[in-house]
Design a protein around this motif. Structure first.
Motif, short mmCIF file in Angstrom:
data_model
loop_
_atom_site.label_atom_id
_atom_site.label_comp_id
_atom_site.label_asym_id
_atom_site.label_seq_id
_atom_site.Cartn_x
_atom_site.Cartn_y
_atom_site.Cartn_z
N LYS A 137 0.82 -1.21 0.00
CA LYS A 137 0.00 0.00 0.00
C LYS A 137 0.86 1.25 0.00
CE LYS A 137 -3.85 2.20 2.45
NZ LYS A 137 -4.76 2.14 3.62
N ASN A 138 0.40 2.26 -0.74
CA ASN A 138 1.11 3.52 -0.87
C ASN A 138 0.93 4.35 0.40
OD1 ASN A 138 2.57 5.62 -1.96
ND2 ASN A 138 0.92 6.37 -3.26
N SER A 139 1.77 4.07 1.40
CA SER A 139 1.66 4.73 2.71
C SER A 139 3.05 4.88 3.31
CB SER A 139 0.78 3.91 3.65
OG SER A 139 0.91 4.36 4.99
N GLU B 53 3.80 4.49 6.22
CA GLU B 53 3.92 3.48 7.27
C GLU B 53 4.52 2.18 6.74
OE1 GLU B 53 3.23 4.32 10.39
OE2 GLU B 53 2.72 6.31 9.61
N ASN C 48 -0.41 0.89 -5.62
CA ASN C 48 -0.34 0.05 -4.42
C ASN C 48 0.30 -1.30 -4.68
OD1 ASN C 48 -1.83 1.77 -2.41
ND2 ASN C 48 -3.45 1.58 -3.96
N GLU D 102 5.10 6.88 -1.65
CA GLU D 102 5.16 7.33 -0.26
C GLU D 102 5.82 6.33 0.68
OE1 GLU D 102 1.38 8.62 1.18
OE2 GLU D 102 1.01 9.98 -0.49
#
Length: 260
Positions: free
Chosen positions: A29-31, A33, A53, A115
Motif C-alpha cells: 500500500k502507498n503509505s 507506514e 499500491n 510514499e
C-alpha cells in the motif's frame, strides 16, 4: 544467403534477450507506514515512484536452470527464488523484503508506491554498479559499497552512504528532517531549491566545496572563518532548518541550486 544468416542471428539474439527478462509484482500500500527493503549484490537498480499500491518488478539477467543433479536440492549460497525473477521475497508486517537469489550480475527495474520508505543494502564490493531512485517521497536509506547513487526528484529525508561510488542527489523539496550523504573516495553533488532552509554540516579531507548558495558560517575560533576549516564546516542557508550533512573524504563536493 549471407543476409539470411545475419537476420537469423539477430532473431536469435532478440529471443535470448527476451528470455532473460522476467516480471513480478507484489502488493504494498502507498503509505509512509510501509517499507521496502532490498538486499543486493552485483545489481544495477532503477526505482521510480508512482501513485499505486503494488511493487512492479522487471529483472534482466542470466537465469540459469538448476542442474539436473541438483534437482530437489537447495543452494546454500543464496536465498530461495520464490518470485521467479531471481529474487527472494518475504513479507513481515508492513515491510516487504526482497533479496537477490541468483548468481551473476542483474539489472532490476522497479515501480514503487511513492510514499513508502525504501531501504537498500549492498552486500559486497564484487562489481561497480549504479542505484538510481527517482520520484520518491518517503524516507530513503541506502548503504552501498561499490555502487554509485543517483537520486532524482527526492523529497527525503535521505541517508545515503557509499564507499567507492559517487553520489548525485537532487531534492524536489527539503523536509525539516535530517539528511546525510557520505562517500569515501567518490564525488558528491547535491541540488536543492533556492528557498531551502538548511543547517549545513560539511566534512572533506582532500577535496574542495563549491556552491552557488549564500551560506552564513559559524566561527569556531577567534578571527577564523569556518570556510577555512572544511574538516568540520558548519553553516546555515536561509536561516537554517533541515539538517544536511555532507561528506566526501577524497573528492570534491558540489552544492548547487536547482535550475528553474
Amino acid at each position: 544467403m549471407k543476409k539470411s544468416g545475419i537476420m537469423l542471428m539477430v532473431m536469435l539474439w532478440s529471443t535470448m534477450v527476451m528470455a532473460a527478462e522476467k516480471e513480478f509484482k507484489a502488493a504494498l500500500k502507498n503509505s509512509p507506514e510501509n517499507q521496502l527493503v532490498l538486499n543486493l549484490d552485483q545489481s544495477d537498480l532503477m526505482i521510480e515512484g508512482y501513485n499505486g499500491n503494488e511493487v512492479l518488478i522487471k529483472v534482466e539477467g542470466d537465469f540459469k536452470e538448476i542442474p539436473e543433479r541438483a534437482q530437489g536440492l537447495t543452494p546454500l549460497s543464496r536465498s530461495q527464488d520464490n518470485t521467479g525473477v531471481g529474487l527472494s521475497m518475504k513479507q513481515e508486517g508492513n515491510t516487504l523484503y526482497l533479496q537477490k537469489a541468483i548468481q551473476g550480475r542483474i539489472k532490476i527495474t522497479m515501480k514503487v508506491p511513492m510514499e513508502v520508505a525504501v531501504k537498500v543494502q549492498e552486500k559486497n564490493y564484487m562489481d561497480k554498479t549504479t542505484y538510481t531512485l527517482k520520484g520518491l517521497q518517503g524516507d530513503l536509506e541506502i548503504n552501498a559499497k561499490a555502487a554509485s547513487l543517483k537520486l532524482e526528484e527526492i523529497s527525503g529525508p535521505v541517508v545515503a552512504k557509499t564507499v567507492s561510488g559517487d553520489i548525485y542527489c537532487a531534492f524536489r523539496d527539503m523536509k525539516d528532517k535530517a539528511n546525510l550523504l557520505h562517500c569515501t573516495t567518490g564525488s558528491l553533488e547535491v541540488l536543492m531549491p533556492e528557498q531551502s532552509a538548511v543547517n549545513l554540516k560539511i566534512r572533506s579531507f582532500n577535496g574542495e566545496v563549491y556552491t552557488d548558495f549564500q551560506i552564513d558560517t559559524e566561527v569556531k575560533e577567534a578571527g577564523v572563518s569556518a570556510f577555512f576549516n572544511l574538516y568540520n564546516f558548519r553553516g546555515t542557508i536561509n536561516g537554517g532548518g533541515a539538517t544536511l550533512d555532507l561528506q566526501s573524504m577524497e573528492s570534491d563536493i558540489y552544492l548547487r541550486k536547482v535550475k528553474q
